[in-house]
Scaffold this active site. Structure first.
Site, PDB file in Angstrom:
ATOM      1  N   PHE A  36    -103.891  58.291  56.007  1.00 40.87           N
ATOM      2  CA  PHE A  36    -104.345  58.992  54.807  1.00 40.87           C
ATOM      3  C   PHE A  36    -105.856  59.194  54.774  1.00 40.87           C
ATOM      4  O   PHE A  36    -106.352  60.105  54.123  1.00 40.87           O
ATOM      5  CB  PHE A  36    -103.914  58.222  53.557  1.00 40.87           C
ATOM      6  CG  PHE A  36    -102.426  58.161  53.381  1.00 40.87           C
ATOM      7  CD1 PHE A  36    -101.632  59.275  53.578  1.00 40.87           C
ATOM      8  CD2 PHE A  36    -101.801  56.966  53.029  1.00 40.87           C
ATOM      9  CE1 PHE A  36    -100.259  59.229  53.418  1.00 40.87           C
ATOM     10  CE2 PHE A  36    -100.428  56.899  52.864  1.00 40.87           C
ATOM     11  CZ  PHE A  36     -99.652  58.034  53.063  1.00 40.87           C
ATOM     12  N   HIS A 120    -104.059  44.640  52.037  1.00 37.06           N
ATOM     13  CA  HIS A 120    -103.885  45.689  51.031  1.00 37.06           C
ATOM     14  C   HIS A 120    -102.508  45.636  50.382  1.00 37.06           C
ATOM     15  O   HIS A 120    -102.107  46.583  49.704  1.00 37.06           O
ATOM     16  CB  HIS A 120    -104.129  47.068  51.653  1.00 37.06           C
ATOM     17  CG  HIS A 120    -105.554  47.303  52.024  1.00 37.06           C
ATOM     18  ND1 HIS A 120    -105.941  48.229  52.977  1.00 37.06           N
ATOM     19  CD2 HIS A 120    -106.699  46.734  51.571  1.00 37.06           C
ATOM     20  CE1 HIS A 120    -107.254  48.209  53.095  1.00 37.06           C
ATOM     21  NE2 HIS A 120    -107.734  47.305  52.257  1.00 37.06           N
ATOM     22  N   CYS A 128     -93.589  42.510  37.699  1.00 40.62           N
ATOM     23  CA  CYS A 128     -93.772  42.752  36.271  1.00 40.62           C
ATOM     24  C   CYS A 128     -95.150  42.284  35.832  1.00 40.62           C
ATOM     25  O   CYS A 128     -95.580  41.170  36.156  1.00 40.62           O
ATOM     26  CB  CYS A 128     -92.694  42.011  35.489  1.00 40.62           C
ATOM     27  SG  CYS A 128     -92.850  42.206  33.690  1.00 40.62           S
ATOM     28  N   CYS A 152     -89.242  46.151  33.966  1.00 42.77           N
ATOM     29  CA  CYS A 152     -88.774  44.877  34.499  1.00 42.77           C
ATOM     30  C   CYS A 152     -87.305  44.638  34.130  1.00 42.77           C
ATOM     31  O   CYS A 152     -86.930  44.766  32.958  1.00 42.77           O
ATOM     32  CB  CYS A 152     -89.638  43.752  33.948  1.00 42.77           C
ATOM     33  SG  CYS A 152     -89.101  42.095  34.427  1.00 42.77           S
ATOM     34  N   CYS A 155     -87.498  41.327  31.561  1.00 41.45           N
ATOM     35  CA  CYS A 155     -88.064  41.318  30.207  1.00 41.45           C
ATOM     36  C   CYS A 155     -88.375  42.708  29.656  1.00 41.45           C
ATOM     37  O   CYS A 155     -88.783  42.837  28.504  1.00 41.45           O
ATOM     38  CB  CYS A 155     -89.341  40.462  30.180  1.00 41.45           C
ATOM     39  SG  CYS A 155     -90.773  41.244  30.976  1.00 41.45           S
ATOM     40  N   ASN A 212    -108.491  51.747  70.130  1.00 38.40           N
ATOM     41  CA  ASN A 212    -108.486  52.804  69.116  1.00 38.40           C
ATOM     42  C   ASN A 212    -108.686  54.136  69.818  1.00 38.40           C
ATOM     43  O   ASN A 212    -109.429  54.224  70.810  1.00 38.40           O
ATOM     44  CB  ASN A 212    -109.602  52.572  68.093  1.00 38.40           C
ATOM     45  CG  ASN A 212    -109.399  53.380  66.829  1.00 38.40           C
ATOM     46  OD1 ASN A 212    -108.344  53.318  66.198  1.00 38.40           O
ATOM     47  ND2 ASN A 212    -110.399  54.162  66.451  1.00 38.40           N
TER      48      ASN A 212
END
Length: 243
Positions: A36, A120, A128, A152, A155, A212
């Site tokens: 991205f 990440h 929740c 959730c 709850c 890389n």
């Protein structure tokens, strides 16, 4: 000047006592997952603060969740490639103590790596914001695709992804630093090292090797730099070190 051949990389592994892999998007592009941040990637077309930040999640939850599910939920079904599998084999053979990854795709775990620190976060689950209950991302996706917001199952509170959004802290960074500092070599795979924490983590050990496709900002202070695809290079490294 850093070494540039597989033989240089094999020799480096033979010289050190302990190594950790630090991976970025470049290892997963070979599984078909886009990078991205690369030129022309998603972040070239949208402002991530507008769509993928903590502020966006709370201020515009409908837009946030629709975008998040459309872009990221398909990644859950992708499979590891030769590079992921090679790192898992290196760990199993005692050549790596584990993997630190910038990626949220979960492919290192799928490939069999046991010690994986996802700085990440990951796409496997959501949690929740009220009671901390955990649910699969697929359940949140079903609610969003039905036209609602994910709530959730315990709850009824608001759910959020278990990924690090823009504006979040990095809860796993201390563990990643500790692991990188515990070894003599950081093997960077598929990262440009242009942003933190990757660049900082790569500097935590005395020696570095980089695999890389493109040059990185730390090439000049690394022992070995190989500009080649991760899968074929890591597979050859396994064959040389493990057999």
């Amino acid at each position: 000047m850093p070494g540039t051949t597989l033989e240089d990389l094999v020799l480096l592994f033979e010289q050190v006592d302990g190594a950790v892999a630090l991976t970025g998007a470049g290892i997963s592009t070979e599984s078909g997952i886009p990078d991205f941040r690369s030129p022309g990637g998603l972040y070239s077309h949208i402002d991530p603060m507008e769509y993928l930040s903590v502020t966006a999640m709370y201020d515009h939850p409908e837009r946030f969740w629709r975008f998040f599910i459309d872009v990221f939920s398909p990644i859950v079904d992708f499979e590891p490639n030769a590079g992921h599998r090679a790192l898992a084999r290196l760990e199993q053979a005692g050549r790596l103590v584990g993997v630190i990854t910038q990626n949220i795709d979960g492919l290192h775990t799928k490939a069999g790596s046991e010690t994986v620190i996802e700085v990440h976060g990951h796409l496997r689950t959501v949690h929740c914001t009220s009671c901390e209950a955990v649910a699969p991302l697929t359940e949140a996706a079903q609610q969003v695709n039905a036209g609602g917001l994910p709530t959730c199952p315990e709850c009824g509170g608001a759910l959020r992804p278990d990924v690090v959004l823009f504006g979040d802290q990095l809860p796993a960074i201390d563990r990643a630093l500790e692991l990188a500092q515990s070894v003599e070599l950081v093997l960077v795979v598929g990262s440009s090292l242009s942003v933190t924490p990757a660049s900082y983590l790569a500097l935590q050990s005395g020696r570095r090797a980089i695999i890389n496709r493109e040059p990185t900002l730390l090439d000049s202070v690394s022992d070995v730099v190989i500009n080649a695809p991760a899968g074929e290079t890591l597979t050859a490294l396994v064959e040389a070190l493990v057999g």
